[in-house]
Write a protein that holds these residues in place. Structure first.
Motif, short mmCIF file in Angstrom:
data_model
loop_
_atom_site.label_atom_id
_atom_site.label_comp_id
_atom_site.label_asym_id
_atom_site.label_seq_id
_atom_site.Cartn_x
_atom_site.Cartn_y
_atom_site.Cartn_z
N ILE A 313 0.83 -1.31 -0.10
CA ILE A 313 0.03 -0.20 0.08
C ILE A 313 0.84 1.19 0.15
CG2 ILE A 313 -1.55 1.13 1.43
CD1 ILE A 313 -2.65 -0.89 0.08
N LEU A 314 2.05 1.12 0.83
CA LEU A 314 2.87 2.44 0.86
C LEU A 314 3.60 2.73 -0.59
CD1 LEU A 314 4.21 4.43 2.63
CD2 LEU A 314 6.08 2.83 3.06
N ARG A 315 3.96 1.62 -1.06
CA ARG A 315 4.44 1.90 -2.49
C ARG A 315 3.35 2.34 -3.62
NH1 ARG A 315 6.89 -3.22 -1.34
NH2 ARG A 315 5.27 -4.27 -2.55
N ASN A 316 2.35 2.06 -3.32
CA ASN A 316 1.17 2.68 -4.37
C ASN A 316 0.47 3.79 -3.95
OD1 ASN A 316 0.69 0.49 -6.59
ND2 ASN A 316 1.02 -0.77 -4.76
N LEU A 317 0.60 4.43 -2.67
CA LEU A 317 0.15 5.90 -2.22
C LEU A 317 0.39 6.85 -3.21
CD1 LEU A 317 0.39 5.73 1.68
CD2 LEU A 317 -1.67 6.08 0.14
N PRO A 318 1.67 7.01 -3.59
CA PRO A 318 2.02 8.23 -4.53
C PRO A 318 1.30 7.97 -5.86
CG PRO A 318 3.99 7.40 -3.57
CD PRO A 318 3.01 6.43 -3.23
N TYR A 319 0.97 6.84 -6.29
CA TYR A 319 0.25 6.74 -7.41
C TYR A 319 -1.34 6.94 -7.22
CZ TYR A 319 4.47 4.45 -9.38
OH TYR A 319 5.65 4.25 -10.14
N ALA A 320 -1.79 6.63 -6.23
CA ALA A 320 -3.02 6.77 -5.82
C ALA A 320 -3.48 8.18 -5.74
CB ALA A 320 -3.60 5.98 -4.69
#
Length: 365
Positions: A313-320
């Motif tokens: 989730i942390l890795r994908n937060l900037p994309y979200a």
């Protein structure tokens, strides 16, 4: 005489660091000048600064006159820069400018007495009367009275107001406040506008901008309930929320856009407070689920109670945060539960504008 009162305080206590509170241009004494129009634009940036741009139209119903304008800024409190600046220039004011009818105004500085419960008299202080060796960054020590006296930094301008409409443009940059439960906070005093001849702002527009970024914040509704907030540029969401039993807030998720509020015959009796939405989510049922608040700020570090961090989730937060449309069912379901998430099918995944902290997120740090 006119002055702008800008409080710039900082504190390093547990409750946070405070740098600055903006203020209206206001008259110290009665004049024929009224506020016909004001457009206040506040840009929330990822580098920890806020940019303020104020466009005024003042109506001078009297004859042309020379007016002393001023800007008062309270000193920092417990800041890294504890020195009293004898030249009267505030250590935390950046890129401060004022133009009148297209003419850039030169300024001079002084240290003045300050009592924010009263109108500033703008009389320069004779520093020889104080013991600077015992003074603090925000007060002067009066040995004779054995007391500490508050002071402020002042900027003076000599301006020539013509008959009729006069255009004033004011800009500056400053560090946003932050502290426990809030990643950023911006305060701006609106009520001093009531001191003008018309005791109101005839035509007022507030714009809050998130240029090239996304911001999730709340605004107290105390003086904004009479008209709706609208997203006029970019992509955004707006909803009402109760921070406590007595206060209603407008909650905003804004990406690459502008939030706007407009009111005619605006009589502000309270002040503008913009706070990052974590001050709301930290005390609500949304407190600790990973990702309920997220910010791109260079200094922002996500932290939630003692729950283990889901590194995927942390890795994908900037994309979200940029609106990436997830194909993975679990990621899609998770981010669709986050109120600030606004899918953007047009966004092409890229890390070009990721902040240093976001690059750390990509590594699961």
């Amino acid at each position: 005489m006119l002055f702008m009162w800008l409080m710039a305080t900082t504190a390093q206590a547990n409750d946070g660091v405070y740098y600055m509170t903006g203020n209206q241009l206001v008259p110290i004494q009665e004049t024929d000048i009224s506020v016909a129009k004001e457009v206040l634009t506040i840009s929330l940036c990822d580098d920890g600064y806020a940019l303020v741009d104020v466009q005024y139209e003042f109506m001078n119903k009297g004859r042309a006159k020379t007016v002393e304008m001023g800007f008062e800024a309270s000193p920092p409190y417990n800041s890294d820069d504890a020195e009293i600046h004898k030249d009267g220039k505030h250590p935390y004011i950046y890129d401060f400018t004022v133009t009148l009818n297209g003419e850039l105004l030169n300024y001079r500085n002084a240290i003045v007495n300050s009592d924010y419960d009263k109108d500033c008299d703008f009389k320069p202080i004779d520093l020889k009367k104080y013991d600077l060796s015992k003074s603090e960054s925000h007060t002067l020590y009066d040995a004779k009275a054995d007391d500490y006296v508050p002071f402020a930094y002042a900027y003076y301008f000599t301006a020539h107001f013509k008959e009729g409409i006069n255009y004033v443009h004011h800009t500056y940059r400053y560090d946003m406040a932050y502290g426990v439960g809030r990643t950023f906070e911006v305060s701006y005093k609106l009520s001093p506008a009531m001191r003008w001849a018309n005791h109101q702002i005839d035509d007022f527009t507030l714009r809050i901008k998130a240029d090239g970024t996304a911001k999730h914040f709340i605004i107290a509704d105390s003086i904004f309930s009479s008209a709706p907030f609208k997203v006029t540029e970019g992509k955004g969401k707006i909803r009402k929320n109760n921070f406590n039993e007595s206060t209603t807030y407008t909650e905003v998720a804004l990406r690459n856009g502008t939030l706007e509020w407009h009111k005619l015959n605006f009589k502000p009796v309270d002040e503008l407070e913009i706070s990052s939405a974590d001050i709301y989510t930290s005390f609500s049922e949304e407190a600790y689920p990973f990702g309920y608040f997220y910010d791109r700020s260079q200094t922002y570090v996500p932290s939630w109670s003692d729950k283990p961090v889901n590194k995927r989730i942390l890795r994908n937060l900037p994309y979200a945060h940029r609106g990436y449309v997830f194909k993975d069912a679990k990621l899609k379901a998770y981010f669709n539960k986050l109120w600030w998430y606004m899918p953007d099918p047009q966004w092409k995944a890229s890390t070009d504008d990721f902040t240093p902290s976001e690059h750390k997120h990509l590594k699961g740090e």
